[in-house]
Write an enzyme that holds these catalytic residues in place. Structure first.
Site, PDB file in Angstrom:
ATOM      1  N   GLY A 131     -15.797   3.727  -1.759  1.00 44.00           N
ATOM      2  CA  GLY A 131     -17.231   3.635  -1.481  1.00 44.00           C
ATOM      3  C   GLY A 131     -17.985   4.944  -1.476  1.00 44.00           C
ATOM      4  O   GLY A 131     -19.008   5.101  -2.147  1.00 44.00           O
ATOM      5  N   ASP A 165       0.820  -1.216   0.000  1.00 45.93           N
ATOM      6  CA  ASP A 165       0.000   0.000   0.000  1.00 45.93           C
ATOM      7  C   ASP A 165       0.851   1.261   0.000  1.00 45.93           C
ATOM      8  O   ASP A 165       0.433   2.308  -0.488  1.00 45.93           O
ATOM      9  CB  ASP A 165      -0.891   0.037   1.254  1.00 45.93           C
ATOM     10  CG  ASP A 165      -2.131  -0.827   1.123  1.00 45.93           C
ATOM     11  OD1 ASP A 165      -2.174  -1.669   0.213  1.00 45.93           O
ATOM     12  OD2 ASP A 165      -3.055  -0.656   1.934  1.00 45.93           O
ATOM     13  N   LEU A 169     -21.428   6.851   6.303  1.00 45.39           N
ATOM     14  CA  LEU A 169     -21.816   8.091   5.650  1.00 45.39           C
ATOM     15  C   LEU A 169     -23.269   8.071   5.193  1.00 45.39           C
ATOM     16  O   LEU A 169     -23.958   9.093   5.240  1.00 45.39           O
ATOM     17  CB  LEU A 169     -20.870   8.340   4.468  1.00 45.39           C
ATOM     18  CG  LEU A 169     -20.758   9.737   3.847  1.00 45.39           C
ATOM     19  CD1 LEU A 169     -21.899  10.032   2.897  1.00 45.39           C
ATOM     20  CD2 LEU A 169     -20.652  10.822   4.921  1.00 45.39           C
ATOM     21  N   ILE A 205     -12.160   7.972  -0.961  1.00 49.14           N
ATOM     22  CA  ILE A 205     -13.023   8.292   0.178  1.00 49.14           C
ATOM     23  C   ILE A 205     -13.924   7.102   0.480  1.00 49.14           C
ATOM     24  O   ILE A 205     -14.883   6.814  -0.236  1.00 49.14           O
ATOM     25  CB  ILE A 205     -13.895   9.538  -0.099  1.00 49.14           C
ATOM     26  CG1 ILE A 205     -13.066  10.665  -0.720  1.00 49.14           C
ATOM     27  CG2 ILE A 205     -14.548  10.017   1.192  1.00 49.14           C
ATOM     28  CD1 ILE A 205     -13.908  11.830  -1.217  1.00 49.14           C
TER      29      ILE A 205
END
Length: 399
Positions: free
Chosen positions: A330, A147, A283, A208
Site C-alpha cells: 500500500g 508466508d 501513513l 511497505i
C-alpha cells in the site's frame, strides 16, 4: 488448457478470496466475507466489474464457504463446484517444517496446527478456512502456501539470533521472516520487466504497508529479511515498534506497572507511526499532518523512512551490491513521499532516481530511476493471490 484456481486468505472472522484463471492469471471474480460468527456478516463479491454486497448471519467458516460457492453459481461464475481445479490457502507460519508450498493432507493439517504457538493469531484462523474448504470440496486439491517459506533459503548466519544455541534447537527461536509470497512475486516480476534471469539479479524488496518488511533477494533466493521470529521485528510500522533494545521491556514494566503481555501489546498495537505521532497509524494521515506543520507527524514520517533507508544500505552490503530496488504494498506503491525519503542520498551506491517521475506514480507498475542509473528502482503492485495460484498450478497434476 486453462484452470480455475481459488486463492484463499482466511482470518478468524473473515474470508478473502480470488478465483483466477491460470496460466492467464486473469481474475474471474474476487471478494470478501467479513464478521463471520457475528450478526450482520457482510459478503462482498465483484462480478464483471460490478460489486455486489449482501448482509447475512454467517455462523462459521463452513457456512461462509457455502455462501461463496452458491454465489459463484448464482452469478454465473461457474456452472458447478467441480469447475474449480484447485485451491491455494495462505498460511502465515510454516516454521522450518515447510520450506515450500505443500499439498494439504490430514498430517499437514496437524503440522500446521503444531506451529500455532509461533503464530497464535493467524495459523488457527488459516486452519479454519482449510478445514471448511476440504470438507466442502473434498475432490479438489488443496495447497498450503506459507508466508515464511520464501525465507527458508536464508543461511544460518542470517536467521540465527545471538542467544544460547540450544534455544534454537529446543524451541525453534530464530528469524523466520514474513510477507514471503509478496517478496517472491515482485522479485519474479522485476526479473520479467528487466528481461533478465532472476538468477543474475541482486534485489532489495521493500514491502511497505501498515505492516512492513524488507528482503534481500540474491539470485531469486531470500538471503535476509527484516522481520524476525514474529512480524514485530524490523522497521517501524503502522502500530508496531520494529526493532528495539530488548532491555526496554522490563524497564517499561517497572516504570508503567504493565505486565509482559501488556507491554507486548503496546509494542504491537500502540507504537510505530501511531506511537510517535500520537494521532494515527495511517501513513496518509501522517503525511497530511506533516504538510500542516505538525512536528510529531513529521518526526514519525522521518523515523519510518529512516529505518527502511538503513536496511537498504545494510542489504546492499550483504549482497556485495544491488541491481534492483522494488517498492510494493500500500505505502510502497502509492506514497511518493516515503519513496523519496527512502531513496534520498543513495546516489553513492548507484541509485539515481527521477523525482518528477516518482511524484507521478501511484499504484502502477513503473520505473522511477533515470535511464542511466546503474541500480534500477521499480514500483510493482504486489499480487499475493496470483503467486498462490502459481504455486498451486506448479504442482502440475490438477484435474
Amino acid at each position: 488448457m486453462s484452470k480455475l484456481i481459488l486463492a484463499i486468505n482466511a482470518g478468524s472472522s473473515s474470508l478473502k478470496f480470488q478465483l483466477i484463471e491460470m496460466p492467464e492469471e486473469k481474475i474471474v471474480t474476487k471478494g470478501l466475507i467479513e464478521r463471520i460468527g457475528l450478526k450482520d456478516s457482510v459478503f462482498t463479491i465483484e462480478v464483471n466489474g460490478d460489486k455486489i454486497k449482501e448482509t447475512n448471519d454467517i455462523a462459521d467458516h463452513e457456512e461462509a464457504v457455502n455462501i461463496m460457492l452458491d454465489s459463484f453459481k448464482k452469478h454465473g461464475v461457474i456452472d458447478s463446484i467441480y469447475d474449480i481445479n484447485g485451491t491455494g490457502h495462505r498460511v502465515v507460519h510454516g516454521g522450518e517444517l515447510f520450506p515450500e508450498s505443500v499439498y494439504i493432507t490430514d498430517e499437514v493439517e496437524k503440522q500446521i496446527e503444531s506451529l500455532s504457538e509461533l503464530a497464535p493469531l493467524h495459523n488457527p484462523a488459516n486452519l479454519m478456512g482449510i478445514r471448511a474448504f476440504r470438507k466442502l470440496l473434498p475432490e479438489i486439491p488443496h495447497v498450503a502456501v506459507f508466508d515464511t517459506s520464501f525465507h527458508q533459503t536464508m543461511p544460518e548466519k542470517s536467521f540465527l539470533y545471538s542467544l544460547p544455541y540450544q534455544y534454537y534447537k529446543d524451541y525453534g527461536i530464530r528469524k523466520y521472516g514474513f510477507h514471503g509470497t509478496s517478496h517472491k512475486y515482485v522479485s519474479q516480476r522485476a526479473a520479467d520487466i528487466l528481461g533478465k534471469p532472476i538468477e543474475e539479479l541482486r534485489l532489495i524488496s521493500c514491502h511497505i504497508g501498515n505492516g512492513a518488511s524488507i528482503a534481500a533477494i540474491d539470485g531469486g533466493e531470500s538471503v535476509d529479511t527484516s522481520m524476525g521470529f514474529t512480524p514485530l521485528a524490523g522497521v517501524t510500522m503502522g502500530t508496531r515498534s520494529g526493532n528495539i533494545d530488548p532491555a526496554l521491556i522490563p524497564f517499561i514494566m517497572e516504570k508503567t506497572g504493565k505486565n509482559a503481555e501488556e507491554v507486548l501489546n503496546t509494542l504491537n498495537k500502540e507504537s510505530g507511526l501511531l506511537g510517535i505521532s500520537g494521532t494515527s497509524s495511517d501513513l496518509r494521515d501522517i503525511q497530511g499532518e506533516a504538510e500542516e506543520g505538525k512536528d510529531r507527524a513529521q518526526l514519525a514520517l522521518d523515523v519510518f523512512a529512516s529505518r527502511i533507508h538503513k536496511y537498504i544500505g545494510s542489504y546492499a552490503t550483504r549482497m556485495h551490491g544491488v541491481d534492483v530496488i522494488v517498492f510494493t504494498a500500500g505505502v510502497g506503491e502509492n506514497s511518493d513521499v516515503v519513496r523519496a525519503k527512502v531513496l534520498e542520498g543513495l546516489e553513492f551506491m548507484g541509485v539515481y532516481w527521477d523525482a518528477k517521475k516518482n511524484e507521478s506514480i501511484h499504484g502502477e507498475e513503473a520505473f522511477i530511476n533515470y535511464p542511466h542509473s546503474p541500480v534500477k528502482v521499480i514500483v510493482i503492485p504486489t499480487n499475493e493471490e496470483v503467486m498462490i495460484a502459481r504455486d498451486v498450478i506448479n504442482f502440475g497434476d490438477l484435474k
